[in-house]
Design an enzyme around this catalytic site. Sequence first.
Site, PDB file in Angstrom:
ATOM      1  CG  HIS A  17      -1.987  -0.975   1.262  1.00 13.50           C
ATOM      2  ND1 HIS A  17      -2.249  -1.765   2.362  1.00 13.50           N
ATOM      3  CD2 HIS A  17      -2.904  -1.327   0.327  1.00 13.50           C
ATOM      4  CE1 HIS A  17      -3.273  -2.558   2.098  1.00 13.50           C
ATOM      5  NE2 HIS A  17      -3.686  -2.308   0.866  1.00 13.50           N
ATOM      6  CE  LYS A  41     -19.981 -12.177   6.537  1.00 11.45           C
ATOM      7  NZ  LYS A  41     -19.733 -13.069   5.408  1.00 11.45           N
ATOM      8  NE  ARG A  90      -2.382  -7.554  -4.569  1.00  9.75           N
ATOM      9  CZ  ARG A  90      -3.087  -7.812  -3.476  1.00  9.75           C
ATOM     10  NH1 ARG A  90      -2.505  -7.830  -2.312  1.00  9.75           N
ATOM     11  NH2 ARG A  90      -4.377  -8.071  -3.564  1.00  9.75           N
ATOM     12  CB  SER A 128      -4.734  -6.555   4.125  1.00 11.42           C
ATOM     13  OG  SER A 128      -4.131  -5.338   3.789  1.00 11.42           O
TER      14      SER A 128
END
Length: 160
Positions: A17, A41, A90, A128
């Site tokens: 990032h 979630k 990516r 992530s």
Amino acid sequence: MVHPLFPGSFDPPTLGHLDLCRRGLRLFGRLTVAVAENAGKHPLFTLQERLDLLERCLGGLEGLSITSFRGLVVDHARAHGHDILLRGLRDTQDFEYEYRMALTNRELAPEIETLFLMPSLEYTFTSSSLMKEILACGGDVSAFLPPEVLEVLRDRNDRT
Ligand code: PNS
């Protein structure tokens, strides 16, 4: 003038990032990073923590601002005068997801373009969600996350 917005969950921000932010800034001279309030979630970090982490990692960069949004990203972009959505690409798996999202966003807001940048090769496999999986299994994520994020994770571990 081009006013790009880099939206994402940033849960947590990765070296990939940060790499993308620097590339966006170099291209446009300014960039707003927008953290989605809803990060799935099971978010690892609260919205405020994600904002703080980004501030710690990127706070010193001229032309860069950090904000959050809820609801549709194109509504936020419109409301704040952004004409470009910047996203990282990516690999081909990203492409399928990003392509659909970009075309859907274009249907919703034809005046806003999505622009893709590729991160540095060393970050093409960092995500992530993988980081969260490694952390949940007690693995070492130090090669993938900024020192500021590692520090917060260490503090957390020390407290538990
Ligand atoms: O970092 P991520 O999780 O890949 O980011 C995805 C994000 C937050 C950019 C995307 O889910 C999003 O824009 N969410 C806001 C809701 C929205 O506008 N959805 C429609 C996208 S076509």
